[in-house]
Enzyme design. Structure first.
Site, PDB file in Angstrom:
ATOM      1  N   CYS A 285       0.818  -1.215   0.000  1.00 46.45           N
ATOM      2  CA  CYS A 285       0.000   0.000   0.000  1.00 46.45           C
ATOM      3  C   CYS A 285       0.849   1.262   0.000  1.00 46.45           C
ATOM      4  O   CYS A 285       0.440   2.295  -0.532  1.00 46.45           O
ATOM      5  CB  CYS A 285      -0.948  -0.006   1.191  1.00 46.45           C
ATOM      6  N   HIS A 732      -1.256   0.649   7.447  1.00 46.47           N
ATOM      7  CA  HIS A 732      -1.797   0.735   6.085  1.00 46.47           C
ATOM      8  C   HIS A 732      -1.719   2.190   5.615  1.00 46.47           C
ATOM      9  O   HIS A 732      -1.834   3.128   6.409  1.00 46.47           O
ATOM     10  CB  HIS A 732      -3.256   0.248   6.089  1.00 46.47           C
TER      11      HIS A 732
END
Length: 775
Positions: A285, A732
């Site tokens: 990510c 994330h």
């Protein structure tokens, strides 16, 4: 048929024209949706805090599919097709087809290499109590369902003590959910250590907790231990969430995870050019977010996306190792809209609700990730990384590969001006360095809600002790105070003054000598706790949509200032630095000059010791200042080639010269790096001044001076990247980008209209020089 290169339909003719290879194996896969069965859910049981690895969370969650494969042999230029298998084909052709079909894909091989020796989630240790666990003959036989806590009415989050068979509820979570702590209280009274969570028992195992070891553990004798209480593990089905699932669920429901991902909103998916998502390859990510932001910029669009056909026509024999090809593929994929189309409504539906619309699967940047991380000790793995470090790594790679071409990364480049004032002599020195990212400190003392934060911290401790949850209160800090902290003069102790010929105290002030077209700002949210683990400051920054930084423009030497005299460098004294360690530190994202200081001050003791020195001195005001050896000595490098005869690798010489460097420069770089091509190119860029001085006495062309774009210091916010999690090692990343006057969230493959862009929780912010055109 004579290579393992895979081509899309639109590129086959291009490859044929270039190679005159007219035999191609056509692999066609037809996607069919499959129903998800309970058995499959058990086989995919989550047991690790990881993404995209065995036992971790699947990146292909939701619907499941199978693929029907139809293969054929295609002959160009007519595109004549021969269905396979075909017994009439020549034996050599059959062998070639079989070799291609049986080979592992490049993606599979790269994934296997990257996963070797990397972190794959939470691996549980075998409990020291398991082998000789005491089990009392209490006569208890546990039924397969219908359990209830023996001390309250709880029917979920129940734990079976493997010593006496008592069934009690688990711990209370800080948000008030969970149990009532009865299983824990039972351990404190009895000291019976192991308990298994009812509802997680399957033939594949279960959640076992050791109160004595205070951790989730493995029990190799679980089948025997459960049989003692009449439980046949082969017949058990999962009915409750595992601890890992609960932990993930908690993270996603609480705090910044919900806010940054806008999880509570009904987001409207977007499709078309510029709205293409990127699939998460397993902790990728950080890369997805950075590349989405990068291709917002016209320089990257013009260099790679608009120029894609020219790049493809002139690519090398191995496009998988050609950075320009991979960047062009990525740019075309993101901006063309070919891979972001509105899904067709389900059969029989005249309309589709927003919540029912599917996101596209997203582009998989397998080749790009493999190439951009090749040779790098972190970015070549599947571990989570710092988006800021990857951004600088990308800049470094682009600098190397665009030496003789237009470098789109120049849009970020600016010159920083450091003014150093010797307090005792009142003389000054100006130092100029090239930067690509502006790091802003976060002055916690500037919080405008200090009283509320202090009250929250006090209540938080009390609530945690009771297992209760209270709403988070973050310190609110205006971004202008971050700029004030950046611009404030900082004390430099033990500064060697060339005017006094001794150490003195100095004041350092940082300004911008030029303003780039795009200014990337990093908020220094991460500090280090025990064990040098990076931890994030949980703060809320009041980020403005517009910035005016004209007051930070550097002025250079003023008429009323007197410069510190230049140091005379004795030629006899040479300080040797381990060049490999310096380059390894620089690849981590630390300033090159700071890396030199670390190696020098730790006496060439290796990477670990030098890294520790850097972490201890990151807050020093002169951390990134040019490295000056005390006493005026010069700097040399160590290595196997530092003495004796040296023969440079001719192939490496040719590669470096092809990038625009001179032959002598290439040879010297290879000598300093033991014929390591990648390190040699890095070495050249870190010794520009030295090579320029030498080139004045030779016929070789000098290295070009860096050029800086400059203009107004007024900017407007066009994108930001946010991080969720307690440190850069976990969590994330998502990004928000301003497109066509509206904010859009890019969360891996999910692209949607943002309802509440969380500007206050960002980590990296991209500002564009203010102008009338709309991004």
């Amino acid at each position: 048929m004579n290579t393992f290169l895979g081509l899309g339909r639109k590129h086959v003719e291009r490859h044929y024209r270039k190679t005159r290879n007219n035999f191609y194996l056509h692999l066609r896969r037809i996607k069919k949706e499959l129903p998800v069965e309970k058995k499959e859910e058990e086989e995919n049981k989550v047991t690790k805090m990881a993404i995209g690895v065995a036992g971790g969370f699947s990146v292909d969650c939701g619907k499941k599919y199978e693929y029907e494969e139809i293969n054929s042999l295609v002959i160009l230029p007519e595109f004549a097709s021969i269905p396979l298998p075909n017994s009439d084909l020549p034996q050599m052709v059959k062998i070639s087809i079989a070799a291609v079909l049986s080979a592992d894909s490049a993606a599979r091989l790269e994934e296997a290499a990257a996963m070797s020796g990397t972190w794959d989630g939470e691996k549980r240790a075998i409990s020291r109590h398991a082998e000789n666990l005491l089990q009392l003959d209490t006569g208890i036989k546990v039924p397969p369902r219908g359990w209830k806590c023996e001390m309250c009415e709880k029917t979920d989050n129940l734990w079976l003590n493997l010593t006496d068979g008592s069934i009690l509820c688990g711990r209370r979570f800080f948000d008030g959910s969970g149990g009532n702590n009865h299983a824990l209280e039972h351990y404190k009274a009895s000291k019976y250590p192991l308990a298994v969570k009812l509802g997680t028992i399957t033939p594949n195992g279960a959640d076992v907790f050791s109160y004595d070891e205070d951790d989730m553990v493995e029990d190799p004798y679980l089948t025997k231990h459960l049989a003692h209480f009449g439980i046949n593990i082969a017949q058990m089905e999962k009915t409750d969430k595992s601890i890992v699932e609960l932990e993930i669920d908690m993270n996603q429901r609480i705090g910044e995870w919900v806010t940054i991902q806008e999880s509570g909103s009904h987001l409207v998916p977007l499709y078309g050019p510029g709205y293409t998502g990127l699939a998460n390859l397993g902790n990728s990510c950080y890369l997805n977010s950075v590349m989405q932001v990068v291709f917002l910029i016209p320089d990257f669009k013009a260099r790679y996306a608009d120029n894609a056909n020219v790049i493809f026509d002139n690519c090398s024999a191995d496009p998988t190792s050609d950075l320009s090809v991979q960047m062009a593929k990525l740019g075309h994929g993101l901006l063309s809209g070919e891979y972001s189309c509105l899904p067709s409504p389900a059969k029989g539906d005249s309309e589709q609700n927003v919540a029912d619309v599917e996101y596209t699967s997203g582009l998989k940047l397998t080749m790009f990730k493999s190439l951009i991380g090749k040779g790098h000790h972190e970015f070549s793995t599947n571990r989570q990384q710092d988006a800021q470090e990857f951004f600088l790594h990308l800049i470094n790679v682009l600098e190397r590969h665009n030496r003789t071409a237009i470098n789109p990364a120049d849009c970020f480049k600016y010159q920083e001006e450091d003014r150093i004032l010797c307090v005792q002599s009142s003389k000054v020195k100006y130092v100029y360095t090239t930067q690509y990212i502006l790091r802003l400190p976060i002055p916690m003392e500037a919080a405008i809600n200090k009283d509320k934060v202090l009250a929250y911290e006090s209540k938080k401790k009390e609530a945690e002790s009771k297992g209760e949850r209270i709403d988070v209160v973050r310190a609110r800090i205006p971004m202008e105070t971050c700029f004030e902290a950046f611009a404030a003069p900082k004390t430099v102790p033990d500064f060697y003054s060339s005017a006094l010929k001794t150490k003195s105290m100095a004041l350092k002030t940082v300004r911008l000598a030029s303003f780039p077209d795009y200014l990337m700002i990093q908020l220094e949210k991460f500090t280090f706790v025990d064990g040098w683990i990076p931890k994030k400051l949980d703060v809320s920054i009041d980020v403005p949509d517009e910035l005016d930084l004209e007051y930070l423009k550097g002025s250079g030497l003023r008429p009323d200032e007197e410069e510190l005299p230049e140091e005379t460098v004795p030629t006899a004294t040479v300080v040797q630095l381990d060049e490999e360690v310096v380059l390894n530190l620089a690849e981590m994202g630390f300033p090159l000059e700071a890396c030199k200081k670390a190696v020098y001050n730790t006496g060439n003791q290796g990477l670990d010791v030098a890294t520790t020195w850097i972490l201890e001195h990151m807050s020093d005001p002169d951390f990134g200042d040019p490295f000056v050896v005390p006493g005026g000595a010069s700097v040399g490098t160590t290595g196997a080639t530092s003495g004796g005869l040296f023969t440079p690798n001719e192939e490496a010489i040719e590669n470096i010269v092809a990038m625009g460097f001179a032959h002598d420069q290439a040879a010297k770089a290879l000598k300093a790096t033991d014929n390591n091509l990648e390190r040699a190119v890095d070495w050249i860029f870190s010794h520009v001044d030295e090579l320029e001085t030498e080139s004045m006495d030779t016929s070789e062309p000098p290295l070009p001076q860096p050029k800086y774009r400059d203009g107004s210091g007024k900017y407007r916010l066009v994108a930001f990247i946010s991080h969720m999690g307690s440190s850069t090692m976990v969590g994330h990343y998502v990004c928000h980008i301003l497109k066509e006057g509206r904010w859009v969230i890019f969360n891996d493959e999910k692209v949607a209209l943002s309802e509440s862009p969380p500007k206050d929780l960002g980590y990296l912010y991209l500002y564009q020089r203010d102008r009338k055109s709309v991004v």
